[in-house]
Design an enzyme around this catalytic site. Structure first.
Site, PDB file in Angstrom:
ATOM      1  N   GLY A 268      47.083  40.876  53.339  1.00  0.00           N
ATOM      2  CA  GLY A 268      47.861  42.091  53.550  1.00  0.00           C
ATOM      3  C   GLY A 268      49.336  41.898  53.789  1.00  0.00           C
ATOM      4  O   GLY A 268      50.069  42.878  53.937  1.00  0.00           O
ATOM      5  N   GLU A 310      43.506  35.584  53.535  1.00  0.00           N
ATOM      6  CA  GLU A 310      43.289  35.855  52.113  1.00  0.00           C
ATOM      7  C   GLU A 310      44.515  36.504  51.454  1.00  0.00           C
ATOM      8  O   GLU A 310      44.473  37.669  51.064  1.00  0.00           O
ATOM      9  CB  GLU A 310      42.082  36.784  51.938  1.00  0.00           C
ATOM     10  CG  GLU A 310      40.784  36.232  52.488  1.00  0.00           C
ATOM     11  CD  GLU A 310      39.667  37.268  52.454  1.00  0.00           C
ATOM     12  OE1 GLU A 310      39.950  38.457  52.208  1.00  0.00           O
ATOM     13  OE2 GLU A 310      38.510  36.898  52.690  1.00  0.00           O
ATOM     14  N   GLY A 312      47.018  37.570  48.556  1.00  0.00           N
ATOM     15  CA  GLY A 312      46.945  37.771  47.108  1.00  0.00           C
ATOM     16  C   GLY A 312      48.298  38.172  46.591  1.00  0.00           C
ATOM     17  O   GLY A 312      49.027  37.403  45.976  1.00  0.00           O
ATOM     18  N   CYS A 381      50.548  59.492  26.860  1.00  0.00           N
ATOM     19  CA  CYS A 381      50.506  60.961  26.853  1.00  0.00           C
ATOM     20  C   CYS A 381      50.186  61.523  28.227  1.00  0.00           C
ATOM     21  O   CYS A 381      49.177  62.208  28.429  1.00  0.00           O
ATOM     22  CB  CYS A 381      49.506  61.450  25.812  1.00  0.00           C
ATOM     23  SG  CYS A 381      49.972  61.035  24.128  1.00  0.00           S
ATOM     24  N   GLU A 382      51.021  61.218  29.197  1.00  0.00           N
ATOM     25  CA  GLU A 382      50.916  61.717  30.560  1.00  0.00           C
ATOM     26  C   GLU A 382      52.318  61.954  31.088  1.00  0.00           C
ATOM     27  O   GLU A 382      53.188  61.077  30.967  1.00  0.00           O
ATOM     28  CB  GLU A 382      50.210  60.703  31.474  1.00  0.00           C
ATOM     29  CG  GLU A 382      48.785  60.398  31.131  1.00  0.00           C
ATOM     30  CD  GLU A 382      47.822  61.507  31.503  1.00  0.00           C
ATOM     31  OE1 GLU A 382      48.205  62.357  32.335  1.00  0.00           O
ATOM     32  OE2 GLU A 382      46.707  61.532  30.961  1.00  0.00           O
ATOM     33  N   TYR A 410      48.402  43.187  40.857  1.00  0.00           N
ATOM     34  CA  TYR A 410      47.791  44.490  40.599  1.00  0.00           C
ATOM     35  C   TYR A 410      48.400  45.219  39.408  1.00  0.00           C
ATOM     36  O   TYR A 410      48.398  46.452  39.371  1.00  0.00           O
ATOM     37  CB  TYR A 410      47.852  45.365  41.865  1.00  0.00           C
ATOM     38  CG  TYR A 410      47.160  44.714  43.035  1.00  0.00           C
ATOM     39  CD1 TYR A 410      45.768  44.624  43.075  1.00  0.00           C
ATOM     40  CD2 TYR A 410      47.892  44.142  44.057  1.00  0.00           C
ATOM     41  CE1 TYR A 410      45.128  43.996  44.132  1.00  0.00           C
ATOM     42  CE2 TYR A 410      47.256  43.505  45.123  1.00  0.00           C
ATOM     43  CZ  TYR A 410      45.874  43.432  45.151  1.00  0.00           C
ATOM     44  OH  TYR A 410      45.236  42.801  46.184  1.00  0.00           O
TER      45      TYR A 410
END
Length: 451
Positions: A268, A310, A312, A381-382, A410
């Site tokens: 985190g 952990e 990441g 298309c958004e 991510y």
């Protein structure tokens, strides 16, 4: 879904690329107006490999892994660092994790398959997930993974049944929800009581389930796990989580006569996505975590457990960038300036999902000031398809190569094929060499599963 309202009050940023500080990969530099990373010209790399393109500074990744190992092992001898592979995973990074001496955290059958395909030692693999399927559990236990982090009583029973059928005793952790609300986005806050993850401590549920785990055949309760969230700047949250967990360990010893040998405090640690971000250092994180566990164990007269963390995002986010080519320019007077690139929410969903902020630069104008406020929009298309919203950028021209920093975590792992977009290639750069570690998808790949 649409973009947030444009912030017309923002002023252009006269800083050049190299003044973005900790947002940049370690080896980033400007030569003759071009951005270079790992001794490789990003403009030339984009032309050779095409865009959108994920690029990772291998030296940066390795250095961060080394720093984590040093920071923890120097303060707490019986400690281990796990790379949370959900942040970014391919076989190349798994091999680097092994070479640097870290363990590996996987959160699904595909991540485990990738680890095994890269010959990562199964005993150094830790398996996470709030709803592991029976098939995934069987694959993990059959492979001989080191720990399975059990998330519920149902899963505990499944692990027991599968391990017994395979003639094994599986080491497990129990994931505990410590009730610590980290100061981060609600979608990545996982330690509060209202969470799909773990055993709640409300009404002694987790404590009762520890007794169940100790009586369950074919498993051994090796340790406890918690994770309070991601992108956390306030280190006191980690100290608070450690206090809850060590107190819980003491209660287990006193109530069940059982000593918990291992404690995994999750990850985190936040990183700098913008030049204004001021995250804590790896050393500061290690100091708070290690000192808290030492002091708390002494207070409760507990032997020091094996301590695990952990990371990441904090290992790979700033090491990674994404390159795009500018295709369309559109100015809406008094509203917004759009710079459209050949990617978007299919290769970086975080902006649409979390309203994430990023720092962009034009790689072929890297020595120029970022003189305009623009929205870097995608090709999908958004209305909400954007990579960067209302941030400074050099004056863009069609064909420019845009580099967005801090996309190493991510982005690749959450990529999609929306609108039939092929997922980008992944290139590692180091010492003037560029190597493709994951090739770009093709239309044939997209159609291969259709029958």
């Amino acid at each position: 879904m649409s973009l947030p309202a444009s912030d017309l009050s923002k002023k252009a940023d006269n800083r050049t690329t190299m003044e973005l500080g900790s947002v940049l990969p370690e080896t980033a530099e400007v030569r003759d107006g071009h951005l270079w990373i790992g001794g490789v010209d990003m403009v030339e790399l984009a032309r050779q490999e095409g865009t959108a393109l994920y690029v990772f500074d291998e030296q940066d990744m390795r250095h961060r892994m080394e720093e984590f190992m040093r920071a923890f092992r120097s303060r707490y001898e019986n400690s281990d660092v796990l790379f949370a592979s959900k942040a970014f995973m391919n076989k190349a990074v798994v091999r680097i994790v092994q070479e640097e001496g870290l363990c590996l955290d996987v959160s699904g059958g595909g991540e485990l398959a990738c680890a095994l395909a890269a010959d990562f030692p199964a005993e150094r693999v830790f398996v996470h997930g709030n709803n592991k399927t029976p098939q995934e559990l069987e694959e993990a236990i059959s492979a001989g993974v080191g720990r399975i982090i059990v998330d519920s009583r149902i899963e505990l029973a499944r692990v027991s049944e599968i391990a017994g059928r395979l003639g094994k005793v599986q080491d497990i952790y129990m994931r505990i929800t410590p009730g610590v609300e980290a100061d981060t986005h609600e979608y990545i806050r996982t330690g509060c009581e209202d969470s799909k993850f773990g055993f709640t401590m409300l009404e002694d549920f987790a404590y009762t389930c520890v007794g169940t785990a100790l009586e369950t055949p074919n498993v051994r309760l090796a340790g406890l796990h918690c994770h309070i969230g991601s992108q956390i700047f306030a280190l006191h949250s980690f100290g608070e989580a450690a206090a809850v967990m060590v107190e819980f360990m003491a209660r287990i010893r006193d109530g069940y006569g059982y000593t918990i040998e291992e404690l995994d405090l999750g990850g985190g640690l936040g990183i700098a996505y913008t030049a204004e971000d001021a995250p804590s250092t790896i050393d500061a994180f290690a100091e708070v975590t290690c000192a808290s566990v030492r002091e708390l164990c002494e207070q409760h007269d507990l032997p020091l457990p094996r301590l695990l963390v952990e990371p990441g995002r904090s290992l790979v986010a700033n090491a990674g960038v994404t390159l795009y080519t500018v295709g369309i320019l559109k100015t809406l007077p008094g509203i917004r300036k759009y710079v459209a690139v050949d990617g978007g929410m299919s290769d970086n969903i975080r902006t649409a999902l979390y309203h994430a902020d990023y720092e962009p630069t034009i790689a072929n104008k890297a020595d120029e000031p970022r003189s305009e406020i623009v929205t870097l929009c995608g090709k999908h298309c958004e209305s909400g398809d954007a990579v960067v919203v209302d941030m400074p950028l050099q004056r863009a021209d069609i064909g420019d190569i845009v580099c967005v920093f801090g996309t190493g975590a991510y982005c690749s792992t959450m990529a999609s094929n929306y609108n039939g977009q092929v997922r980008p290639a992944v290139v590692f750069v180091r010492d003037g060499n560029a190597r493709v570690t994951t090739r770009r998808e093709t239309y044939q790949d997209l159609l291969a599963r259709d029958v």
